[in-house]
Design an enzyme around this catalytic site. Structure first.
Site, PDB file in Angstrom:
ATOM      1  N   CYS A 148     -14.702  19.190   5.167  1.00 48.42           N
ATOM      2  CA  CYS A 148     -14.220  18.105   4.298  1.00 48.42           C
ATOM      3  C   CYS A 148     -15.271  17.794   3.242  1.00 48.42           C
ATOM      4  CB  CYS A 148     -13.885  16.870   5.124  1.00 48.42           C
ATOM      5  SG  CYS A 148     -15.239  16.328   6.160  1.00 48.42           S
ATOM      6  N   ASP A 192     -15.537  23.065  12.328  1.00 49.00           N
ATOM      7  CA  ASP A 192     -14.983  21.997  11.473  1.00 49.00           C
ATOM      8  C   ASP A 192     -15.893  20.780  11.593  1.00 49.00           C
ATOM      9  OD1 ASP A 192     -13.405  20.243  10.045  1.00 49.00           O
ATOM     10  OD2 ASP A 192     -11.753  20.197  11.479  1.00 49.00           O
ATOM     11  N   CYS A 239       0.877  -1.170   0.000  1.00 50.14           N
ATOM     12  CA  CYS A 239       0.000   0.000   0.000  1.00 50.14           C
ATOM     13  C   CYS A 239       0.915   1.221   0.000  1.00 50.14           C
ATOM     14  CB  CYS A 239      -0.918   0.009   1.222  1.00 50.14           C
ATOM     15  SG  CYS A 239      -1.883   1.531   1.317  1.00 50.14           S
ATOM     16  N   GLN A 256      -5.913  13.796  12.826  1.00 54.14           N
ATOM     17  CA  GLN A 256      -5.959  13.949  11.369  1.00 54.14           C
ATOM     18  C   GLN A 256      -5.013  12.937  10.725  1.00 54.14           C
ATOM     19  OE1 GLN A 256      -7.760  15.919   9.388  1.00 54.14           O
ATOM     20  NE2 GLN A 256      -8.610  17.470  10.760  1.00 54.14           N
TER      21      GLN A 256
HETATM   22  C1  SAM Z   1     -14.015  16.865  10.959  1.00 50.83           C
HETATM   23  S1  SAM Z   1     -13.944  16.332  12.594  1.00 50.83           S
HETATM   24  C2  SAM Z   1     -13.158  17.656  13.395  1.00 50.83           C
HETATM   25  C3  SAM Z   1     -11.778  17.364  13.712  1.00 50.83           C
HETATM   26  C4  SAM Z   1     -10.974  18.379  14.494  1.00 50.83           C
HETATM   27  N1  SAM Z   1     -11.328  19.743  14.227  1.00 50.83           N
HETATM   28  C5  SAM Z   1      -9.506  18.145  14.162  1.00 50.83           C
HETATM   29  O1  SAM Z   1      -8.953  18.885  13.357  1.00 50.83           O
HETATM   30  O2  SAM Z   1      -8.955  17.173  14.675  1.00 50.83           O
HETATM   31  C6  SAM Z   1     -15.600  16.542  13.117  1.00 50.83           C
HETATM   32  C7  SAM Z   1     -15.859  16.249  14.572  1.00 50.83           C
HETATM   33  O3  SAM Z   1     -17.216  16.544  14.864  1.00 50.83           O
HETATM   34  C8  SAM Z   1     -17.691  15.634  15.829  1.00 50.83           C
HETATM   35  N2  SAM Z   1     -19.173  15.661  15.736  1.00 50.83           N
HETATM   36  C9  SAM Z   1     -19.949  15.038  14.828  1.00 50.83           C
HETATM   37  N3  SAM Z   1     -21.247  15.339  15.021  1.00 50.83           N
HETATM   38  C10 SAM Z   1     -21.283  16.183  16.087  1.00 50.83           C
HETATM   39  C11 SAM Z   1     -22.350  16.838  16.771  1.00 50.83           C
HETATM   40  N4  SAM Z   1     -23.610  16.694  16.379  1.00 50.83           N
HETATM   41  N5  SAM Z   1     -22.047  17.630  17.816  1.00 50.83           N
HETATM   42  C12 SAM Z   1     -20.745  17.795  18.204  1.00 50.83           C
HETATM   43  N6  SAM Z   1     -19.697  17.190  17.590  1.00 50.83           N
HETATM   44  C13 SAM Z   1     -19.966  16.386  16.544  1.00 50.83           C
HETATM   45  C14 SAM Z   1     -17.040  14.329  15.435  1.00 50.83           C
HETATM   46  O4  SAM Z   1     -16.989  13.439  16.515  1.00 50.83           O
HETATM   47  C15 SAM Z   1     -15.644  14.815  14.987  1.00 50.83           C
HETATM   48  O5  SAM Z   1     -14.743  14.779  16.053  1.00 50.83           O
END
Ligand code: SAM
Length: 469
Positions: free
Chosen positions: A425, A398, A177, A299
């Protein structure tokens, strides 16, 4: 598949674009046709496999012209493994398509006034960038057509690799991979050889029998490695395998295992036991340390994550007296990364274990101007929360691929924050949310970032500034 659909063939379709899922896009009598395994510039006869009111989907059965954009994929598993859908076009062309994905989403879905969209930040290393891979053991290896048609007896059906897309019961055996550092391949191949030499049983997911289930391999930029082996029982074969791994790979600083007797492969509700070394590996960014346990989110492209975070911080333009909210904070990485610039940072996240990691990382780094709360965003981000923590001057958000709940967008509009930095994303849901925020916030900067070369995914950072009515 219905018989009539099986025979439906559209001849001579020219692929004029790439869809965000990695399929080629063509038109037949005005209707959009998504075509698997094609790239812009191919001309193909297409067998239709799916017929919906607004579109068709199909697979190429004959190529009249191969696109000049095509390159030879590096990986021998390309086309069968679902991982790197765009390995057949150059990285430069992947970036052009990702830029277009962002531009299209913002212009067609958000339909708001836009500044010039900055050129995408490409990854300096388009291969070997991932810090986490999850492999599955299976006694039902996916067979290629050549293997099925060959006369040879196929006694050994063991695989250690990735699930075939859409097939929970079939696993593609991976020899190489190209997404994680080469040590990852060596570890996986060592485990497979050790197991086969001793005839250890690979798991049969249908019968729910066998010993070896999953292998997760994680690493850090500095070269720490974590290996987690999931098995149905601990015995001398497994202890021998773990000892062998530890002796052969001194770079494994965290060697772990778990016993899984459940029907599913999920490790997150299991106890993870340390066999050798630490229960975590440590990633570093600008002098900050992040402890990554087997269940922690981090990440998966750490070098590009650093670029993403730097751009996010730059867009936020935080001043000393600012209160910053970091919504969907995960393990608090962005919150911790910007804390030195702010008066106070508040992180919110739904997964309690991630918030536990966030608190631990804050303590590890001696950061005290920070607060974290676990809960669903739409329930947490209410007036009482603003009263308790103070209204935000700057919001960094995010969210996951689905974007923000409409109640959360409403709360952002009521927050009074001067800036919102929206990291996403999924440019489509980001565009949908931006359209709602446009009432009070104007898009002033857009920066696409490529976190996942060879795939169709793209990350996008948007700065929105409060309108001065
Ligand atoms: C794209 S990740 C963000 C990652 C973080 N900002 C980083 O850079 O490591 C999105 C996050 O949103 C959380 N999440 C998803 N649905 C949610 C909700 N309804 N309320 C709060 N957090 C939520 C997920 O568990 C995840 O950790």
């Amino acid at each position: 598949m219905a018989r009539s659909q099986k025979q439906l063939i559209y001849p001579n379709l020219e692929i004029t674009g790439l869809a965000s899922e990695g399929m080629g896009v063509a038109r037949h009598e005005g209707i959009v046709v998504f075509v698997e395994h094609t790239v812009t510039g191919d001309v193909v006869d297409v067998q239709i496999t799916r017929k919906k009111s607004g579109f068709r989907q199909g697979r190429p059965i004959h190529f009249h012209t191969f696109s000049p954009l095509r390159i030879d994929p590096v990986c021998e598993h390309f086309g069968t493994c679902g991982g790197c859908k765009w390995q057949n076009i150059s990285y430069e062309n992947q970036l052009i398509h990702k830029q277009k994905t962002v531009t299209d989403a913002l212009t067609r879905i958000a339909k708001v006034e836009l500044p010039e969209i900055s050129p995408i930040l490409g990854a300096p290393e388009p291969f070997y960038y991932r810090n986490k891979m999850e492999y599955t053991f299976s006694s039902a290896r996916w067979l290629t057509e050549a293997e099925i048609n060959s006369e040879e007896k196929l006694d050994n059906r063991n695989a250690l690799g990735f699930h075939i897309p859409g097939r929970f019961d079939k696993v593609l055996d991976i020899r190489t991979c190209h997404l994680q550092d080469e040590t990852g391949n060596k570890i996986r191949l060592f485990v497979k050889k050790y197991a086969e030499d001793r005839q250890l049983q690979f798991y049969d997911i249908i019968r729910q029998t066998g010993l070896l289930r999953n292998l997760m391999i994680r690493n850090t930029i500095a070269g720490e490695w974590m290996v987690i082996l999931s098995v149905t029982e601990m015995n001398t074969d497994i202890s021998g395998l773990l000892d062998g791994l530890g002796e052969t790979f001194p770079q494994i600083t965290s060697l772990l295992y778990t016993i899984n007797t459940k029907k599913n492969d999920v490790m997150y509700d299991l106890d993870i036991i340390t066999w050798k070394g630490n229960a975590f590996i440590t990633e570093e960014m600008e002098g900050l340390e992040f402890r990554i346990g087997p269940k922690s989110f981090y990440q998966t492209n750490p070098k590009q994550a650093y670029e993403l975070y730097k751009k996010t911080r730059e867009f936020a333009g935080i001043e000393k007296e600012d209160t910053v909210y970091d919504l969907y904070t995960g393990t608090g990485t962005i919150a911790l990364f910007v804390a030195a610039n702010a008066k106070k940072v508040v992180g919110i996240e739904s997964v309690p274990e991630a918030i536990e990691d966030a608190f631990n990382n804050a303590a590890l780094n001696g950061i005290s101007n920070i607060a974290f709360t676990a809960g669903d965003m739409k329930d947490v981000l209410v007036d009482d929360f603003f009263a308790l923590h103070g209204k935000p001057d700057i919001i960094i958000t995010d969210p996951p691929r689905v974007g923000m709940h409409a109640d959360v967008t409403k709360r952002l509009l009521e927050s009074g924050a001067k800036k919102i930095v929206y990291v996403s994303c999924n440019p489509s849901t980001q565009a949908r949310d931006i359209a709602l925020l446009d009432e009070k916030y104007k898009v002033t900067k857009v920066q696409p970032v490529d976190m996942f070369p060879q795939t169709t995914h793209v990350e996008n950072i948007v700065l929105m500034e409060k309108r001065l009515f």
